[in-house]
Design an enzyme around this catalytic site. Sequence first.
Site, PDB file in Angstrom:
ATOM      1  N   ASN A   4       0.873  -1.172   0.007  1.00 51.51           N
ATOM      2  CA  ASN A   4       0.041  -0.018   0.067  1.00 51.51           C
ATOM      3  C   ASN A   4       0.729   1.276   0.030  1.00 51.51           C
ATOM      4  O   ASN A   4       1.420   1.756   0.973  1.00 51.51           O
ATOM      5  CB  ASN A   4      -0.953  -0.136   1.268  1.00 51.51           C
ATOM      6  CG  ASN A   4      -1.542   1.316   1.163  1.00 51.51           C
ATOM      7  OD1 ASN A   4      -1.903   1.918   0.445  1.00 51.51           O
ATOM      8  ND2 ASN A   4      -2.507   1.350   2.600  1.00 51.51           N
TER       9      ASN A   4
ATOM     10  N   LYS B 136       0.095   4.392  -0.335  1.00 49.38           N
ATOM     11  CA  LYS B 136      -0.487   5.478  -0.127  1.00 49.38           C
ATOM     12  C   LYS B 136      -0.289   6.623  -0.825  1.00 49.38           C
ATOM     13  O   LYS B 136      -0.111   6.620  -2.136  1.00 49.38           O
ATOM     14  CB  LYS B 136      -0.138   5.818   1.517  1.00 49.38           C
ATOM     15  CG  LYS B 136      -0.062   4.581   2.368  1.00 49.38           C
ATOM     16  CD  LYS B 136      -0.316   4.747   3.540  1.00 49.38           C
ATOM     17  CE  LYS B 136      -0.408   3.535   4.600  1.00 49.38           C
ATOM     18  NZ  LYS B 136      -0.343   3.470   6.104  1.00 49.38           N
TER      19      LYS B 136
ATOM     20  N   HIS C  77      -9.847   1.718   4.433  1.00 48.89           N
ATOM     21  CA  HIS C  77      -8.726   1.868   5.008  1.00 48.89           C
ATOM     22  C   HIS C  77      -8.937   2.761   6.317  1.00 48.89           C
ATOM     23  O   HIS C  77      -9.570   3.839   5.996  1.00 48.89           O
ATOM     24  CB  HIS C  77      -7.566   2.362   4.232  1.00 48.89           C
ATOM     25  CG  HIS C  77      -6.142   2.355   4.906  1.00 48.89           C
ATOM     26  ND1 HIS C  77      -5.878   3.052   5.790  1.00 48.89           N
ATOM     27  CD2 HIS C  77      -5.120   1.233   4.799  1.00 48.89           C
ATOM     28  CE1 HIS C  77      -4.559   2.842   6.225  1.00 48.89           C
ATOM     29  NE2 HIS C  77      -4.091   1.823   5.692  1.00 48.89           N
TER      30      HIS C  77
ATOM     31  N   GLU D 169      -7.235   5.223   7.344  1.00 50.05           N
ATOM     32  CA  GLU D 169      -7.031   6.722   6.814  1.00 50.05           C
ATOM     33  C   GLU D 169      -7.947   7.234   6.015  1.00 50.05           C
ATOM     34  O   GLU D 169      -8.301   8.399   6.235  1.00 50.05           O
ATOM     35  CB  GLU D 169      -5.604   6.558   6.100  1.00 50.05           C
ATOM     36  CG  GLU D 169      -4.359   6.427   7.106  1.00 50.05           C
ATOM     37  CD  GLU D 169      -3.055   5.660   6.222  1.00 50.05           C
ATOM     38  OE1 GLU D 169      -3.065   5.764   5.249  1.00 50.05           O
ATOM     39  OE2 GLU D 169      -2.147   5.118   6.987  1.00 50.05           O
TER      40      GLU D 169
ATOM     41  N   GLU E  44      -6.337  -4.763  10.513  1.00 48.46           N
ATOM     42  CA  GLU E  44      -5.499  -3.587  10.793  1.00 48.46           C
ATOM     43  C   GLU E  44      -5.778  -2.807  11.972  1.00 48.46           C
ATOM     44  O   GLU E  44      -6.646  -2.001  11.971  1.00 48.46           O
ATOM     45  CB  GLU E  44      -5.386  -2.715   9.608  1.00 48.46           C
ATOM     46  CG  GLU E  44      -4.953  -3.302   8.185  1.00 48.46           C
ATOM     47  CD  GLU E  44      -4.244  -2.317   7.250  1.00 48.46           C
ATOM     48  OE1 GLU E  44      -3.167  -2.532   6.874  1.00 48.46           O
ATOM     49  OE2 GLU E  44      -4.887  -1.286   6.972  1.00 48.46           O
TER      50      GLU E  44
ATOM     51  N   GLY F 120       1.496   2.493  11.022  1.00 50.52           N
ATOM     52  CA  GLY F 120       2.751   3.444  10.603  1.00 50.52           C
ATOM     53  C   GLY F 120       3.109   3.706  12.407  1.00 50.52           C
ATOM     54  O   GLY F 120       4.009   4.852  12.410  1.00 50.52           O
TER      55      GLY F 120
ATOM     56  N   SER G 280       2.584  -1.905  10.482  1.00 53.53           N
ATOM     57  CA  SER G 280       3.887  -2.025  11.033  1.00 53.53           C
ATOM     58  C   SER G 280       4.507  -3.339  10.830  1.00 53.53           C
ATOM     59  O   SER G 280       5.504  -3.870  11.593  1.00 53.53           O
ATOM     60  CB  SER G 280       4.170  -1.924  12.493  1.00 53.53           C
ATOM     61  OG  SER G 280       3.819  -0.392  12.607  1.00 53.53           O
TER      62      SER G 280
ATOM     63  N   GLY H  54       2.452  -0.965   4.536  1.00 57.02           N
ATOM     64  CA  GLY H  54       2.751   0.409   4.162  1.00 57.02           C
ATOM     65  C   GLY H  54       4.088   0.733   4.217  1.00 57.02           C
ATOM     66  O   GLY H  54       4.779   0.722   3.083  1.00 57.02           O
TER      67      GLY H  54
END
Length: 233
Positions: free
Chosen positions: A6, A8, A88, A90, A152, A158, A194, A215
């Site tokens: 991903n 992003k 997601h 985010e 997730e 992150g 992570s 990510g």
Amino acid sequence: MIYFANWKMNGLEKQILEYVETLSNHLFLDTVILALPFPYLKAAHALLSPCLHLGAQDLSHAQKGAYTGSVSGEQLRDVGCEYVIIGHSERRQGCFESNDLISHKLTSALQSNLIPVVCVGEKEGEDPEQVLTSQLESLKGALTQDCIIAYEPVWAIGTGKTPTTSQISRTCAFVHSWLKENGFENISILYGGSVTPENSGALKSCDHVSGFLVGGACLKADSFYSIITSQTA
Ligand code: PGA
């Protein structure tokens, strides 16, 4: 196993296309998907080896028409995407996406013959089973055996923090049993949050985990390659 990169909102054309070229030089027996930013999907598709697949990071809930700034599932298929990430955290947080909208996006993805990877997970301090139940229940009318679920935990994304392998096994077993009870026992579950070359071997030993959504550690080809090829610890 399924490995989903991903990207992003990172990278520009040169860096992304070099990355695709580098990974295209490897043979993979696993399913490896690159979810790149929209503007580079078409150029990346032209370079992609048969061992790699293309994914998008979002799509519109609508099929076509007056939706300024949105991208449809059909347009994603047209530039070579086979997969799409939906819901997601985010987007749930930063773009105020609701369970209802995510369920509409899921329907839209399936109508466009895209394989949806739907993200679920709890925030710090929340009860995972309670949050996952309400997120999964909201998908019920739209879900099919063709979907993938990515667990997730929001607090792990992150941050460099991950749940223990036994916590991940327990939570993914919970997701698996919900899926089974609802007739979707063949849906694969990914873990995301992570994942790194250092911890991927241990994370591969988690029960009911069929792959990773990566990510930060996917952005360098050698790091993503190390995650794919790491031995189960
Ligand atoms: P991370 O992101 O690997 O950087 O934690 C995972 C994700 O957001 O899907």
